[in-house]
Motif scaffolding. Structure first.
Motif, PDB file in Angstrom:
ATOM      1  N   SER B  44      15.471  71.366 -36.873  1.00  0.00           N
ATOM      2  CA  SER B  44      15.063  72.664 -36.336  1.00  0.00           C
ATOM      3  C   SER B  44      13.933  72.516 -35.322  1.00  0.00           C
ATOM      4  O   SER B  44      12.998  71.756 -35.537  1.00  0.00           O
ATOM      5  CB  SER B  44      14.609  73.545 -37.499  1.00  0.00           C
ATOM      6  N   THR B  49      19.089  74.613 -29.008  1.00  0.00           N
ATOM      7  CA  THR B  49      19.447  75.924 -28.461  1.00  0.00           C
ATOM      8  C   THR B  49      18.983  76.055 -27.019  1.00  0.00           C
ATOM      9  O   THR B  49      19.717  76.560 -26.161  1.00  0.00           O
ATOM     10  CB  THR B  49      18.838  77.038 -29.334  1.00  0.00           C
ATOM     11  N   THR B  50      17.774  75.585 -26.755  1.00  0.00           N
ATOM     12  CA  THR B  50      17.249  75.676 -25.395  1.00  0.00           C
ATOM     13  C   THR B  50      18.149  74.901 -24.432  1.00  0.00           C
ATOM     14  O   THR B  50      18.455  75.385 -23.338  1.00  0.00           O
ATOM     15  CB  THR B  50      15.809  75.137 -25.361  1.00  0.00           C
TER      16      THR B  50
HETATM   17  N1  ATP Z   1      11.440  81.892 -25.624  1.00  0.00           N
HETATM   18  C1  ATP Z   1      10.622  80.932 -26.117  1.00  0.00           C
HETATM   19  N2  ATP Z   1       9.291  81.003 -25.914  1.00  0.00           N
HETATM   20  C2  ATP Z   1       8.476  80.046 -26.394  1.00  0.00           C
HETATM   21  N3  ATP Z   1       8.886  78.972 -27.066  1.00  0.00           N
HETATM   22  C3  ATP Z   1      10.188  78.830 -27.291  1.00  0.00           C
HETATM   23  C4  ATP Z   1      11.128  79.804 -26.827  1.00  0.00           C
HETATM   24  N4  ATP Z   1      12.367  79.410 -27.195  1.00  0.00           N
HETATM   25  C5  ATP Z   1      12.196  78.249 -27.857  1.00  0.00           C
HETATM   26  N5  ATP Z   1      10.903  77.889 -27.915  1.00  0.00           N
HETATM   27  C6  ATP Z   1      10.363  76.673 -28.531  1.00  0.00           C
HETATM   28  O1  ATP Z   1      11.070  75.565 -28.030  1.00  0.00           O
HETATM   29  C7  ATP Z   1      11.340  74.639 -29.059  1.00  0.00           C
HETATM   30  C8  ATP Z   1      12.824  74.373 -29.134  1.00  0.00           C
HETATM   31  O2  ATP Z   1      13.458  75.546 -29.563  1.00  0.00           O
HETATM   32  P1  ATP Z   1      15.023  75.633 -29.790  1.00  0.00           P
HETATM   33  O3  ATP Z   1      15.332  77.049 -30.116  1.00  0.00           O
HETATM   34  O4  ATP Z   1      15.718  75.034 -28.644  1.00  0.00           O
HETATM   35  O5  ATP Z   1      15.212  74.747 -31.077  1.00  0.00           O
HETATM   36  P2  ATP Z   1      16.542  74.421 -31.896  1.00  0.00           P
HETATM   37  O6  ATP Z   1      16.740  72.963 -31.827  1.00  0.00           O
HETATM   38  O7  ATP Z   1      17.643  75.275 -31.453  1.00  0.00           O
HETATM   39  O8  ATP Z   1      16.096  74.792 -33.365  1.00  0.00           O
HETATM   40  P3  ATP Z   1      16.926  75.530 -34.517  1.00  0.00           P
HETATM   41  O9  ATP Z   1      17.772  74.501 -35.183  1.00  0.00           O
HETATM   42  O10 ATP Z   1      15.841  76.011 -35.440  1.00  0.00           O
HETATM   43  O11 ATP Z   1      17.688  76.635 -33.898  1.00  0.00           O
HETATM   44  C9  ATP Z   1      10.758  75.218 -30.325  1.00  0.00           C
HETATM   45  O12 ATP Z   1       9.524  74.593 -30.567  1.00  0.00           O
HETATM   46  C10 ATP Z   1      10.579  76.660 -30.019  1.00  0.00           C
HETATM   47  O13 ATP Z   1       9.466  77.175 -30.704  1.00  0.00           O
END
Ligand code: ATP
Ligand code: MG
Lengths: 313, 370
Positions: B44, B49-50
């Motif tokens: 996580s 997702t980003t």
């Molecule tokens: N809109 C935003 N503003 C600020 N920080 C963000 C934003 N979106 C994501 N982040 C940060 O970027 C990082 C990566 O987030 P992301 O959502 O891509 O993680 P993920 O791998 O998809 O996690 P998960 O498995 O929990 O969905 C995290 O530390 C998150 O807090």
């Protein structure tokens, strides 16, 4: 455990009778009003037989009729404008980022919280000032000067109705999943199409609720209207108040009954629409932890589904 | 390569995304081939997702370029990209019927009515929801909603389908069924799938290739077998499955083999490695899967083909379908061996806790990572 039971019973009793009292306090006067609108006796608290005379007299009371038409017109225009402005305002302060956004979110409800007398006085000051300036500018004298009337009432109503619409629409915007709008864009919809096809229909219950609220508030607003209405135009509440000060007129009972009936119909209509919509859309996306555990619960759930579906074509 | 043959490729070129000071995705390079099923796997917050949202266009990269189907799409808004997404929350339109949901993409593209109707029916057939067109999403189960979300995306015949943890809201049984369903759909549609998950089993069972991410970086990109058998970093080894990790220092070797000194004092040869960074003095971690570890009485391991170490059996644990033996090495570090139980006999023979034992593994099954 045993000692607790009487106290719980007492609590139930208290809650129950309080609720009953609330209904009694509200509906008994209304019932009296309705009853007296059919009362032949002109004055006093006695029953002089059934009549519809006041209702027919109503239509000869030009001042009341004109005031009622004014009220309706003002309510319709103010509601229409307030719904558009209020919805746009909610979208702006909840969906856009800009400097001062938090401040904008805080002050949007000021008209809701501020005592009406304050809003009324403020609007009065504002309109006298602007109308005075405008008259000077246009070179109008005492004869043809612009005065307060329907336009100023409409502007005033738009002002507070917009705040109420924004209040209601924002609460439905807040529960709207932002990925819905992203999904629409992802499927090829531009910002315009996304708004009309997805955002607006999704917040429609809120928009309709806001419209209903705005309409009702505009229709029966007294204090603010009192300050911004002019000799040329009054609304029904103000006219009723004026006539009551002179004589007790049963026609006032009659028109109040009509208004009460109309708003009840409106409310019932809104409830029917909303419950049909929500029955169709009932979101059954349950988090895993809340899924029925045992057989009985599962059977109940299945049955509920079937009952729900029977209404469907 | 001409544009046509690149349809369905995705290429991230040194893509970085910062949110304020926080780096969510850090200089990621990724080449997705046309028609492949690729998973972004990581814990996580690692930036999966980003990364996906930069492909769909909902996030703009701070640096770097995003190419889709051979064209630079970095500055293309989401509604003009030739990709479609399945959202984690499904994001179905509650005020539209299932059929209207599925038709949405074609409607906004102003396709003609008969075509839309035909394709909606075909797509509903594809996801086995033929009779559900007139229902509202709120009247469907989670798994059915999931399939509507899939249908709504694939009806547009996107070059690339993006899926962000689409199975995470389903219960275990449904999740397993949907894994199979997704794989079948991928085979039938011959479409590129980019699949985000934090579930290693999902990634391993469904993907052609997996990109393992941590803290905004891709640690390894490879087939499930690569990732499992030859983890490139300590993080990958730890993240996927169970693994033994032994601290070690490189003491010598040549292009094909590396000699290491374990903290237990044992010297081992790992072959082949062929990583030029593994020069003498570098500290490394030796990783080996418990399933690959042999456990025998002293002297029972052929040291010609195997690396072998001496230790003491600390514990034997019966796990139903397998047995797990924990061995303490000279300096106290522990090594775990797991072996399947077959027809009721004990997989480790007569060994009992306290016995002196040999543990080892075939050359090539252990990996050195940094
Ligand atoms: N809109 C935003 N503003 C600020 N920080 C963000 C934003 N979106 C994501 N982040 C940060 O970027 C990082 C990566 O987030 P992301 O959502 O891509 O993680 P993920 O791998 O998809 O996690 P998960 O498995 O929990 O969905 C995290 O530390 C998150 O807090
Ligand atoms: Mg995520």
């Amino acid at each position: 455990m045993i000692r607790r039971r009487p106290s719980r019973r007492f609590a139930n009793l208290a809650i129950g009778s309080a609720s009953v009292l609330v209904y009694v306090f509200f509906y008994v006067p209304v019932a009296v009003l309705v009853l007296f609108s059919f009362n032949q006796a002109r004055t006093g608290g006695r029953w002089g037989g059934f009549t519809t005379e006041w209702y027919s007299a109503l239509f000869d009371n030009d001042r009341l009729i004109t005031a009622a038409q004014n009220s309706l017109l003002i309510a319709v225009v103010a509601t229409a404008v307030a719904v558009v402005l209020g919805t746009m305002l909610s979208l702006a302060i909840d969906r856009r980022t800009f400097r001062g956004r938090t401040a904008a979110q805080q002050v949007v409800y000021l008209p809701v919280i501020a005592p009406e007398i304050v809003t009324g006085v403020a609007l009065l000051a504002f309109f006298s000032l602007t109308l005075g300036r405008l008259n000077d500018l246009l070179g109008r004298g005492a004869q043809d000067a612009l005065r307060m009337g329907r336009p100023t009432i409409i502007i005033a109503h738009v002002a507070f109705c917009t705040a109420f619409v924004a209040l209601v629409v924002r609460s439905s915007l807040r529960t709207l999943d932002p990925s819905l709008e992203e999904a629409a864009q992802d499927l090829g919809a531009n910002a315009w199409t996304t708004f009309w096809r997805v955002t607006l229909p999704s917040i429609m219950p809120g928009v309709l609720g806001g419209a209903l609220l705005a309409f009702t508030l505009s229709l029966d607003n007294f204090v603010i209207t009192f300050f911004v209405s002019g000799p040329g135009a009054t609304t029904l509440p103000i006219e009723v108040f004026g006539q009551l000060r002179r004589t007790i007129s049963p026609e006032v009972n009659a028109i109040s009954t009509l208004i009460f009936g109309a708003s009840t119909l409106l409310l019932v209509g809104a409830l029917v629409v909303q419950s049909t919509v929500s029955r169709q859309r009932s979101q059954r996306i349950r988090p895993l932890s809340r899924q029925p555990r045992n057989r009985a619960a599962q059977a109940r759930a299945t049955q509920a589904t079937h009952t729900q579906l029977e209404g469907q074509p | 390569m001409d544009q046509h043959s690149q349809r369905g490729t995705v290429s991230l070129r040194k893509v970085t995304k910062r949110f304020g000071d926080a780096v969510a995705v850090n200089a990621v390079n990724l080449e997705v081939e046309a028609g492949e099923f690729i998973s972004l796997l990581g814990p996580s917050g690692c930036g999966k997702t980003t990364t996906l949202r930069m492909i769909s266009g909902f996030e703009l990269p701070t640096e770097g370029r995003v190419h889709i189907s051979g064209r630079d799409a970095t500055d293309t808004p989401p509604h003009l990209r030739t990709v479609n997404s399945v959202f984690q929350s499904y994001a179905l339109f509650g005020h539209m019927t299932v059929a209207e949901n599925v038709a949405f993409g074609l409607r906004v593209k102003r396709r003609d009515k008969p075509t839309i109707e035909r394709k909606v029916q075909e797509t509903l057939d594809l996801v086995q929801l033929s009779d559900f067109g007139s229902r509202f999403p709120g009247q469907l189960s989670g798994g059915q909603q999931q399939r509507v979300a899939l249908a709504r995306a694939v009806i547009n015949e996107p070059d690339v389908l993006l899926l962000d943890e689409p199975l995470s809201a389903l219960d275990l049984k449904l999740r397993q069924a949907m894994r199979y369903e997704l794989t079948r759909l991928h085979d039938e549609l011959a479409m590129t799938f980019v699949f985000v998950t934090h579930d290693q089993t999902e990634a391993i069972t469904m993907s052609d290739r997996i990109a393992v991410m941590d803290q905004g970086e891709i640690h390894q990109l490879g087939t499930p077998v690569d990732i499992y058998e030859r983890p490139a970093t300590r993080f990958v080894a730890e993240f996927i499955g169970e693994v033994n990790m032994l601290e070690a220092t490189v003491v010598g070797g040549d292009g094909t083999r590396t000699e290491v000194l374990l903290s237990s004092g044992d010297r081992l040869t790992c072959a082949p490695v062929g990583d030029s960074r593994l020069t003498p003095g570098v500290s490394v971690v030796l990783t080996v899967r418990p399933q690959r570890v042999l456990l025998t009485p002293e002297g029972g391991i052929d040291s010609q083909e195997h690396a072998s170490l001496r230790g003491e059996l600390r514990e034997l644990l019966f796990l139903g379908d397998s047995t797990r033996g924990t061995v303490g090495l000279a300096d106290g570090t522990e090594l775990v061996a797991v072996r399947h139980n077959e027809d009721g006999t004990h997989p480790f023979g007569t060994l009992r806790p306290g016995d002196r034992v040999d543990v080892g593994w075939r050359h090539g099954t252990a990996c050195l990572v940094q």
